[in-house]
Design a protein around this motif. Sequence first.
Motif, PDB file in Angstrom:
ATOM      1  N   ARG A  15     -14.347  10.550  40.548  1.00  0.00           N
ATOM      2  CA  ARG A  15     -13.403  10.146  41.546  1.00  0.00           C
ATOM      3  C   ARG A  15     -12.398   9.308  40.811  1.00  0.00           C
ATOM      4  N   ARG A  16     -11.090   9.682  40.843  1.00  0.00           N
ATOM      5  CA  ARG A  16     -10.238   9.073  40.264  1.00  0.00           C
ATOM      6  C   ARG A  16      -9.114   8.266  41.411  1.00  0.00           C
ATOM      7  N   PRO A  17      -8.222   7.439  40.629  1.00  0.00           N
ATOM      8  CA  PRO A  17      -7.472   6.689  41.553  1.00  0.00           C
ATOM      9  C   PRO A  17      -6.618   7.513  42.305  1.00  0.00           C
ATOM     10  N   LYS A  18      -6.247   7.149  43.668  1.00  0.00           N
ATOM     11  CA  LYS A  18      -5.340   7.754  44.524  1.00  0.00           C
ATOM     12  C   LYS A  18      -4.054   8.138  44.028  1.00  0.00           C
ATOM     13  N   GLY A  19      -3.526   9.061  44.242  1.00  0.00           N
ATOM     14  CA  GLY A  19      -2.128   9.633  43.507  1.00  0.00           C
ATOM     15  C   GLY A  19      -2.254   9.999  42.344  1.00  0.00           C
ATOM     16  N   MET A  20      -3.300   9.835  41.599  1.00  0.00           N
ATOM     17  CA  MET A  20      -3.194  10.560  40.199  1.00  0.00           C
ATOM     18  C   MET A  20      -3.821  12.053  40.047  1.00  0.00           C
ATOM     19  N   GLY A  21      -4.432  12.405  41.123  1.00  0.00           N
ATOM     20  CA  GLY A  21      -4.611  13.734  41.104  1.00  0.00           C
ATOM     21  C   GLY A  21      -6.218  14.155  40.629  1.00  0.00           C
ATOM     22  N   SER A  22      -6.481  15.368  40.522  1.00  0.00           N
ATOM     23  CA  SER A  22      -7.778  15.509  40.229  1.00  0.00           C
ATOM     24  C   SER A  22      -7.877  16.676  39.192  1.00  0.00           C
ATOM     25  N   ILE A  23      -8.928  16.560  38.240  1.00  0.00           N
ATOM     26  CA  ILE A  23      -9.025  17.607  36.920  1.00  0.00           C
ATOM     27  C   ILE A  23     -10.259  17.959  36.801  1.00  0.00           C
ATOM     28  N   GLN A  24     -10.654  19.166  36.760  1.00  0.00           N
ATOM     29  CA  GLN A  24     -11.892  19.832  36.760  1.00  0.00           C
ATOM     30  C   GLN A  24     -12.092  20.507  35.353  1.00  0.00           C
ATOM     31  N   LYS A  25     -13.228  20.506  34.918  1.00  0.00           N
ATOM     32  CA  LYS A  25     -13.584  21.168  33.714  1.00  0.00           C
ATOM     33  C   LYS A  25     -14.084  22.676  33.950  1.00  0.00           C
ATOM     34  N   LYS A  26     -13.573  23.735  33.545  1.00  0.00           N
ATOM     35  CA  LYS A  26     -13.789  24.999  33.879  1.00  0.00           C
ATOM     36  C   LYS A  26     -14.984  25.663  32.918  1.00  0.00           C
ATOM     37  N   SER A  27     -15.678  26.828  33.411  1.00  0.00           N
ATOM     38  CA  SER A  27     -16.656  27.235  32.502  1.00  0.00           C
ATOM     39  C   SER A  27     -16.273  27.576  31.363  1.00  0.00           C
ATOM     40  N   ASN A  28     -14.957  27.975  31.025  1.00  0.00           N
ATOM     41  CA  ASN A  28     -14.370  28.468  29.816  1.00  0.00           C
ATOM     42  C   ASN A  28     -14.230  27.370  28.614  1.00  0.00           C
ATOM     43  N   GLY A  29     -14.220  26.216  29.249  1.00  0.00           N
ATOM     44  CA  GLY A  29     -13.967  25.085  28.329  1.00  0.00           C
ATOM     45  C   GLY A  29     -12.584  24.383  28.682  1.00  0.00           C
ATOM     46  N   SER A  30     -11.657  24.816  29.537  1.00  0.00           N
ATOM     47  CA  SER A  30     -10.343  24.579  29.711  1.00  0.00           C
ATOM     48  C   SER A  30     -10.492  23.420  30.769  1.00  0.00           C
ATOM     49  N   TYR A  31      -9.286  22.863  31.182  1.00  0.00           N
ATOM     50  CA  TYR A  31      -9.448  21.791  32.085  1.00  0.00           C
ATOM     51  C   TYR A  31      -8.178  22.300  33.338  1.00  0.00           C
ATOM     52  N   LEU A  32      -8.568  21.958  34.398  1.00  0.00           N
ATOM     53  CA  LEU A  32      -7.562  22.429  35.518  1.00  0.00           C
ATOM     54  C   LEU A  32      -7.188  21.189  36.267  1.00  0.00           C
ATOM     55  N   GLY A  33      -6.009  20.837  36.284  1.00  0.00           N
ATOM     56  CA  GLY A  33      -5.441  19.659  37.003  1.00  0.00           C
ATOM     57  C   GLY A  33      -4.801  19.947  38.152  1.00  0.00           C
ATOM     58  N   LYS A  34      -4.964  19.231  39.306  1.00  0.00           N
ATOM     59  CA  LYS A  34      -4.379  19.406  40.477  1.00  0.00           C
ATOM     60  C   LYS A  34      -3.765  17.977  41.007  1.00  0.00           C
ATOM     61  N   LEU A  35      -2.456  18.246  41.676  1.00  0.00           N
ATOM     62  CA  LEU A  35      -1.891  17.000  41.972  1.00  0.00           C
ATOM     63  C   LEU A  35      -1.084  17.372  43.466  1.00  0.00           C
ATOM     64  N   ARG A  36      -1.264  16.879  44.437  1.00  0.00           N
ATOM     65  CA  ARG A  36      -0.663  16.897  45.735  1.00  0.00           C
ATOM     66  C   ARG A  36       0.215  15.797  46.038  1.00  0.00           C
ATOM     67  N   ILE A  37       1.619  15.892  46.189  1.00  0.00           N
ATOM     68  CA  ILE A  37       2.636  14.964  46.587  1.00  0.00           C
ATOM     69  C   ILE A  37       3.294  15.375  47.813  1.00  0.00           C
ATOM     70  N   THR A  38       3.343  14.825  48.797  1.00  0.00           N
ATOM     71  CA  THR A  38       4.070  15.036  50.181  1.00  0.00           C
ATOM     72  C   THR A  38       5.351  15.681  50.067  1.00  0.00           C
ATOM     73  N   GLY A  39       5.685  16.730  50.549  1.00  0.00           N
ATOM     74  CA  GLY A  39       6.940  17.534  50.307  1.00  0.00           C
ATOM     75  C   GLY A  39       6.957  18.573  49.215  1.00  0.00           C
ATOM     76  N   TYR A  40       5.919  18.611  48.457  1.00  0.00           N
ATOM     77  CA  TYR A  40       6.042  19.363  47.466  1.00  0.00           C
ATOM     78  C   TYR A  40       4.967  20.438  47.303  1.00  0.00           C
ATOM     79  N   ASP A  41       5.169  21.502  46.633  1.00  0.00           N
ATOM     80  CA  ASP A  41       3.878  22.302  46.504  1.00  0.00           C
ATOM     81  C   ASP A  41       2.822  21.752  45.634  1.00  0.00           C
TER      82      ASP A  41
END
Length: 388
Positions: A10-36
Motif C-alpha cells: 500500500r502506498r501513500p494516498k495520492g501517489m497512485g498504485s503500481i502493479q507488476k504484470k506477468s510479463n515483467g512490466s509495471y502498470l501504474g494507475k493514478l486517480r485525481i478528481t476531475g481527470y480521467d
Amino acid sequence: MENNSTKSPRRPKGMGSIQKKSNGSYLGKLRITGYDTFYYTGKTEKEVQKKLNEFKSMTEREEIIPRKQTVNSYITNWLTTVKKPSMKPASYDRLERTFEKQIKDTRVGRSQLGTLSSMEIQTLLNSYTKTLSYSTIKKVHGLLNSCFRYAVAVRDISYNPVDGVFLPKEENLTIRTKSIQIMPESDLQRLEESVNSTYSNGQPRYQYAAAYVLIANTGLRSGEALALTWDKVNLFARTITVSQNASRVKRRGGESIKGSEQIITTTKTKSGIRQIPLNQKALSALEQLKRQQECKHIQTDFVIATSNGNMVVQNSFYRIFQNMQKSLGITPIPIHALRHTFASNLINAGVDIKVVSQLLGHSSVKITYDTYVHTDLSRAFSAVTKLE
C-alpha cells in the motif's frame, strides 16, 4: 484462478498504485478528481512512479485542463469545429481519413489530452516506417502538429508535444515514394490516333478518346477536365479558362446518409485558376467532342458529358481509360500520368519552368521543379562539356 499481476505494498494516498504484470512490466494507475484515470506501463517500477509523479505535478500546476478528454475526442471536435468550415470537402475527407486510419485506434489516440509525450508520438510514426509511404506519415505528423498547435493557442494544453518529434528519413522507409509515370511517345501517338477510330456505322469506337487527348495536351487535372464547361472554351482565341474542379466527396448529413457524391468546387488552389492556350491537338480534341455532342443531340454545358448530358463520374472516366489502353495495346498508366506527360514534354522542349508551373496551376515553382526536373547523365555530360 492464476493471478496475472502482483500488487505492490500500500502506498501513500495520492501517489497512485503500481502493479507488476506477468510479463515483467509495471502498470501504474493514478486517480485525481476531475481527470480521467491516468495509466502508464513501463519496464521498471521507478519509471512508472516517475510518470505518475509528473502527471500529478502537471495537474497541480494546472498545465492540464481538468476535464475528461482523450486525444481522440479532442481531434474529432477540432476537425468538425475548426477545420471543416475552412477546408474544401475533398481536402477535409482526406484529413478525416488520416485520423481514422492512422491515429484513432492507437495508443496516441486513446491518451488523455495534455499527458501525451513526444516520445509516444515518435513511437507511433516510427511504427509506420515499414507499412506507410513518406507522404502518408507526413500527413499524420501534420495533422497532430496542427491540432496541438491550436490546442496551445487556445490554452487547452501548455505545450505542443509534436515540437519534439522528428519525421523518419524517407530513405529509411520500406515503402518507397513512387516516381511519376509518363506516357511513351509511341503510346501517346496511338492515343491521339484513336480519336478517329470508328465502328462500321460511323460511331466513335472510344467514347472519351478526345477527352484524354485534351488532358495530354493541356495538363488539366482529371477533375478540372470533367468540370470544364463550354462557356470556358474560346475556340476562336484558342484558349480554355480553368476555374473549377470536380471532386468525389463523402456524403454528410447524419448517420442515415452514407456513400459519396461528385460535386463541383473551385480549383485546388488560387493559382489553379488559369488560362491555357490550345495547341492544334487540343483544339481538334475539343472540336471532336463538340461534334459528338451535336451528332447525338446531347444538350449539356459540360465539355465531357454522358449520353444524357450529365457530368461524367470520375471512377467511370478512370475505368474507361484503363480499358481503352488495353484495347489499344498501350502500357497501362493512371490518368494523372497524362498531366505528367504534358509537363515533361514542355520541359524537354525547353519551356521555362515558371511558364510550365503557371500552365499546371501549381501554387509554387518549387512544386513543379521538384516533381519534374531531374538531372540525368546526358544533361550532366552536356553541362560539363560547356566548360571545355
